[in-house]
Design a protein around this motif. Structure first.
Motif, PDB file in Angstrom:
ATOM      1  N   THR A 176      68.256 198.404  92.339  1.00 44.20           N
ATOM      2  CA  THR A 176      68.927 199.671  92.058  1.00 44.20           C
ATOM      3  C   THR A 176      68.797 200.537  93.300  1.00 44.20           C
ATOM      4  OG1 THR A 176      66.974 200.774  91.142  1.00 44.20           O
ATOM      5  CG2 THR A 176      68.376 199.548  89.606  1.00 44.20           C
ATOM      6  N   GLU A 220      68.426 204.595  94.399  1.00 39.28           N
ATOM      7  CA  GLU A 220      68.113 205.921  93.893  1.00 39.28           C
ATOM      8  C   GLU A 220      68.439 206.927  94.990  1.00 39.28           C
ATOM      9  OE1 GLU A 220      66.956 205.878  90.672  1.00 39.28           O
ATOM     10  OE2 GLU A 220      67.209 203.704  90.824  1.00 39.28           O
ATOM     11  N   SER A 244      72.089 203.180  89.881  1.00 38.90           N
ATOM     12  CA  SER A 244      70.720 203.675  89.690  1.00 38.90           C
ATOM     13  C   SER A 244      70.011 202.991  88.520  1.00 38.90           C
ATOM     14  CB  SER A 244      70.759 205.178  89.429  1.00 38.90           C
ATOM     15  OG  SER A 244      71.383 205.416  88.178  1.00 38.90           O
ATOM     16  N   ARG A 253      62.398 207.550  91.140  1.00 39.53           N
ATOM     17  CA  ARG A 253      63.587 208.118  91.784  1.00 39.53           C
ATOM     18  C   ARG A 253      63.204 209.489  92.328  1.00 39.53           C
ATOM     19  NH1 ARG A 253      64.445 209.123  86.347  1.00 39.53           N
ATOM     20  NH2 ARG A 253      64.594 211.339  85.813  1.00 39.53           N
ATOM     21  N   THR A 269      68.326 215.066  93.470  1.00 34.99           N
ATOM     22  CA  THR A 269      69.314 214.446  94.351  1.00 34.99           C
ATOM     23  C   THR A 269      70.177 215.563  94.921  1.00 34.99           C
ATOM     24  OG1 THR A 269      69.345 212.442  92.999  1.00 34.99           O
ATOM     25  CG2 THR A 269      71.199 212.795  94.487  1.00 34.99           C
ATOM     26  N   ASN A 285      61.219 206.438  86.635  1.00 35.16           N
ATOM     27  CA  ASN A 285      62.441 206.053  85.950  1.00 35.16           C
ATOM     28  C   ASN A 285      62.089 205.522  84.568  1.00 35.16           C
ATOM     29  OD1 ASN A 285      64.718 206.533  87.599  1.00 35.16           O
ATOM     30  ND2 ASN A 285      64.146 204.843  88.950  1.00 35.16           N
TER      31      ASN A 285
END
Lengths: 228, 228
Positions: A27, A29, A81, A109, A113, A132
């Motif tokens: 994934t 992040e 993600s 993560r 963001t 997560n």
């Protein structure tokens, strides 16, 4: 020849009628629109399992964070993600017979963001990372008849970590490998651990072959769960 | 046909006799043997420039953090981290005529890289990030006759950031694009900014074509530096 080998291995379509969820790849992040945290997973092991399961007659949904070509004959769902991977898996869990969770999902993560590229400044920067959702744990808690297959890639204490994960996540099978044996490679060297205490150490082999062993083992678990 | 087009564009071998360093792709900054920080750069723009420069007669060394197939007819050096990228570029700088720095080098790296996989725990984790060496700045400070071409991918204030970078890093040319226009794509929409104040906005086009425009512009800069 190759076709004969495939036929002989899968002529009895051992996973016929089974609905399988297979997850694959890393994934990503996001820190901002350009930067992200990820890991070395290429997705090859998960894609090989999805393909082997399809050849064995299963109806496969592949949920992938990898950038590999879509395999034919199955549904492919692309995610980025860990949260998207979580949602895609949980949405489909109730109606499947087994989950093979080969994806290397990020445990953490970034807490925030940024919507714009973070401009660099002098000196260090502190990044707060939050956990997560733990997909395997959620699956273990929600499972009814489904079989759960997990993976563990470790750099040390492989057997200890594998057995701990098998029990704590209520898995039926765990595929363990040393991190240096699998990531990015065409081959892998794995050991299968089972909930009943059995253990099967495989030689180093092509990921396609590892995938067939995993599908065979899963087929065995389906047979046992019927005879219970 | 394609060969004729290439010949007509490059028949005069505009970069013949020039030694070019081209950097491409992302860097990966390891947190541990499995996890890393990276960015969306695919390396396609840098590889297209290296190829266009070779077709224009240059002797090309491509320093790459990307996972693309090695182009023929040039030296390819693979690196992972920003520090490795820095070392590979600085080592070769004194003997080259120009550097085209298309790589998306991480500004930060984790302060510590764990030698073993970091085991997750409950709750958040704080990551301290430190600045990587600024390769363009180092090149600007060490440069003699070499031409320096930088890149800027921004999410906002593109022109301001581009001009600032051009001046502060002592670049001869800067290729600027909006982050959403280039990363991972086969096409790009860029504007070229020059140290003398000129500016050339290109339409959206294939990265191969963008690469030829950049090589043409570089060739023009070489001509001007001779006539000075």
């Amino acid at each position: 020849d190759i076709m004969r080998e495939i036929e002989s291995q899968f002529s009895i379509q051992k996973l016929s009628g089974k609905k399988l969820l297979v997850t694959a790849g890393p994934t990503k992040e996001a820190l901002d629109p350009i930067r992200f945290l990820s890991n070395q997973s290429s997705g090859k092991m998960g894609y090989a399992i999805a393909e082997a399961a399809r050849q064995a007659g299963a109806e496969v949904t592949l949920i992938s964070g990898a950038s590999l070509a879509d395999p034919k004959g199955m549904t492919v769902v692309h995610v980025t993600s860990a949260q998207e991977m979580h949602d895609a898996v949980m949405q489909r869990f109730a109606t499947c017979d087994a989950v093979i969770k080969a994806a290397a999902v990020a445990d953490y993560r970034p807490e925030h963001t940024a919507s714009r590229k973070i401009k660099k400044s002098d000196g260090p920067m502190t990044l707060t990372m939050v956990r997560n959702p733990d997909i395997l744990k959620a699956l273990g808690e929600h499972k009814k008849d489904q079989l759960l297959v997990g993976f563990a890639a470790e750099t040390d204490h492989l057997e200890d970590n594998a057995k701990k994960k098998l029990n704590s996540k209520h898995l039926d099978m765990l595929v363990a490998n040393h991190a240096s044996d699998g990531f990015g490679s065409e081959t892998n060297k794995v050991t299968l651990y089972f909930a009943d205490g059995r253990k099967q150490a495989l030689e180093r082999m092509q990921k396609q072959q590892v995938a067939r062993h995993i599908c065979n083992a899963l087929s065995g678990l389906f047979e046992m769960s019927v005879s219970k």
